[in-house]
Design an enzyme around this catalytic site. Structure first.
Site, PDB file in Angstrom:
ATOM      1  N   HIS A  98     -13.930 -11.822 -24.176  1.00  0.00           N
ATOM      2  CA  HIS A  98     -15.330 -11.457 -24.681  1.00  0.00           C
ATOM      3  C   HIS A  98     -16.249 -11.417 -23.058  1.00  0.00           C
ATOM      4  CE1 HIS A  98     -18.405 -11.203 -27.568  1.00  0.00           C
ATOM      5  NE2 HIS A  98     -19.053 -12.256 -27.108  1.00  0.00           N
ATOM      6  N   ASP A 111     -10.306 -10.037 -26.649  1.00  0.00           N
ATOM      7  CA  ASP A 111     -11.605 -10.510 -27.238  1.00  0.00           C
ATOM      8  C   ASP A 111     -11.341 -11.252 -28.655  1.00  0.00           C
ATOM      9  OD1 ASP A 111     -13.914 -11.311 -28.061  1.00  0.00           O
ATOM     10  OD2 ASP A 111     -14.887  -9.543 -27.137  1.00  0.00           O
ATOM     11  N   SER A 159     -22.130  -8.502 -26.321  1.00  0.00           N
ATOM     12  CA  SER A 159     -22.162  -9.468 -27.534  1.00  0.00           C
ATOM     13  C   SER A 159     -23.218  -9.277 -28.303  1.00  0.00           C
ATOM     14  CB  SER A 159     -22.041 -11.021 -27.150  1.00  0.00           C
ATOM     15  OG  SER A 159     -21.756 -11.783 -27.987  1.00  0.00           O
TER      16      SER A 159
END
Length: 601
Positions: A358, A327, A211
């Site tokens: 994610h 995602d 991320s």
């Protein structure tokens, strides 16, 4: 294959041979756990501050980044020099509340000034020393690497201001790499003069993270910094515009309705209280608030400066891109776009795509090969492996399918067109169909409904063969609106929708666009009510196989409650079916599409 030692590590040639000397060991092209490196009590752990080349908090001094180090004890006792696995983050020292009361309210008319947002209470900072994080340590130190962490500007014990994609977020990790390679200064204290040198480092650095922590390796790589040899960005945001906007539309990341770049600033701003007011005034309230433009959603210079896709010419680090096709926080296009761009530039690049969201899949063996090749220089042939790995539906990490490249080299575009009878097929469509916007309905509810006045749904005949989609679908919609502005959302779904409790398992892919940006991403042109316009845009990339008998559905609607703004209900959109087409990248061509009644015309 027999394990072997690497006897030519820099720094070891000057030492007398010793049967007790610990050195990294490699087997099957991967660094192995070495017993002498496993004992945490023997590790050397300390922190320091690295001086950067910028002053982002305006105090007249170059900002210093807080850095921690964990390395094998042999780097002191035996003069062993080791490469580094490095992760930098804005999250190590705490984050703000996720209470949506401090996010943007999406309920307002399109093109209107949004309701004022309230800032949350300051972050309660965790000032941890000597280690701000232990992430990666147990994995890589026993294999003969050092692990380094640093706090991003304006977070934790690092100087500076968060800029959320600004230049200092690229230059801060560059400074740390420069220190590891002997080109920048490190100090024992934030304001002291006692220097610390990384004479235990080989000058080879790899970066990874998930991320935001996966975004920053790419940010560092865009600087072209010498010594950054390899990166593994996982679920990385490669463009803040494409994270918070979509084809001119104000769009929120999945699970974070109402978030925008200034909200993220508040979320990570954990730096010392002395500079918080300055950072909030000069960065959040002047730079971010002035540039984000939630009224039009247009591309502008502010967003361009935060798009790493436009900064890739400096990248030289071998890049292993890891991303999930489901995602819906950081969309799959982030990973696909940067992989394709680096491939085109001749940068060593590999893609690992999975069917999850994610998250980081289990890829330790592949990461180990990647870092062993580019940080230790072991000729393990990873650069000759297939360029793309895909986790098939229901498969585990060990069962990745190898592709020569992504998209699958045999994928070809098949054009499907909607018809007035609700079918989706190979024949040209005709007629018009209308629906009415209502943001109270979720996409999943619309897909499950047998009929609805709030969406159009066109579906193929049951698939005659498995349908292998690989690549980025593109849609052209000819539409007219009853209002000067409208959201536009498109989902591809696998029908029938199998369970009312599931929201995305039957989702193939999706996309969003602002019809006002049909001709330009940087300039909106209001719709003339009743006048038809052509809107062409990409959906999110995918690689998925639909089973025989499934029906591929094209669903067109306006506001997507989980992602877009929520304007008052009632805008009517009319679609000219003759001017609407879906270009679908399919492995094997049109064979899965059995003739529909429309095809028989």
């Amino acid at each position: 294959m027999r394990p072997f030692l690497l006897p030519f590590l820099p720094g070891l040639l000057a030492l007398a041979p010793s049967a007790q000397r610990a050195v990294p060991v490699f087997e099957d092209g991967r660094a192995q756990v070495v017993e002498a490196f496993r004992d945490p009590a023997a590790w050397i752990q300390h922190d320091l501050w690295v001086e950067t080349e910028f002053d982002s908090d305006g105090d007249g001094r170059r900002d210093r980044m807080h850095v921690d180090v964990t390395r094998p004890g042999q780097t002191r006792s035996q003069g062993l020099r080791v490469p580094v696995i490095y992760q930098t983050s804005p999250y190590y020292s705490g984050t703000s509340t996720t209470d949506r009361a401090f996010f943007w309210n999406p309920a307002h008319a399109l093109g209107a000034t949004p309701p004022k947002r309230v800032d949350p209470p300051p972050v309660e900072t965790r000032f941890a020393r000597p280690l701000m994080s232990t992430e990666l340590v147990e994995t890589w130190v026993p294999r003969g690497f050092a692990v380094v962490h640093s706090a991003s500007p304006g977070t934790g014990l690092s100087d500076g201001c968060p800029t959320v994609g600004g230049a200092n977020e690229s230059l801060a990790p560059k400074a740390v790499i420069d220190w590891l390679c002997g080109r920048a200064k490190g100090f024992t204290e934030r304001e002291g003069d006692d220097e610390v040198r990384a004479d235990w480092c080989t000058g080879k650095v790899g970066m990874t993270g998930v991320s935001y922590n996966g975004t920053l390796p790419l940010a560092a790589a865009t600087t072209g910094v010498e010594g950054l040899e390899a990166i593994v960005p996982v679920a990385a945001n490669t463009s803040y515009y494409h994270y918070y906007r979509s084809n001119g539309l104000v769009r929120h990341p999945g699970g974070w309705m109402g978030e925008d770049i200034d909200v993220l600033f508040n979320f990570i701003h954990s730096g010392d209280l002395e500079h918080r007011e300055h950072c909030e005034c000069e960065v959040r309230d002047k730079i971010l608030a002035a540039g984000l433009d939630r009224v039009s959603g247009d591309w502008n210079d502010f967003w361009a400066s935060r798009d790493y896709q436009t900064q890739l010419d400096g990248v030289r680090a071998a890049t292993l891109v890891v991303h999930g096709f489901n995602d819906w926080n950081v969309m799959p296009s982030h990973g696909v776009r940067v992989y394709e761009a680096l491939q085109a530039r001749g940068v060593p690049a590999m893609a690992y795509f999975h069917q999850g969201g994610h998250t980081q899949p289990e890829i330790l063996e592949l990461m180990n090969r990647w870092f062993t090749r580019y940080l230790f220089g072991v000729e393990n042939g990873v650069e000759d492996d297939p360029r793309a790995w895909i986790i098939r539906e229901g498969a585990r990490g060990a069962a990745a399918t190898a592709y020569a490249d992504y998209p699958h080299p045999d994928a070809r575009f098949v054009t499907l067109r909607p018809a007035a009878d609700g079918t989706l097929g190979l024949a040209p469509g005709a007629g018009r169909a209308s629906f009415i916007d209502d943001s109270a309905m979720t996409g999943a509810e619309l897909a499950r409904a047998a009929t609805s006045p709030h969406r159009l749904l066109f579906k193929t005949a049951p698939l005659a063969e498995p349908l292998h989609i690989s690549g980025t679908p593109r849609l052209t919609v000819r539409l007219a609106s009853s209002a000067p502005a409208a959201n536009l959302t498109v989902w591809l779904v696998s029908l029938p929708w199998t369970d009312s409790r599931r929201t995305t398992d039957d989702l193939v892919t999706r996309g969003w666009a602002d019809p006002q940006n049909r001709d330009s991403l940087s300039e909106s042109s209001p719709l003339v009510p009743g006048e038809f316009v052509d809107v062409t845009f990409d959906l999110e990339p995918d690689d998925q196989i639909l089973a025989v008998g499934a029906e591929l559905g094209l669903m067109i609607f306006a506001s997507d409650r989980d992602f877009t703004l929520w304007p008052p209900a009632g805008t009517e959109l009319t679609v000219d079916l003759a001017g609407t087409s879906l270009h679908l990248p399919v492995v094997g061509g049109a064979a899965p599409f059995a003739p529909t009644p429309a095809d028989a015309r």
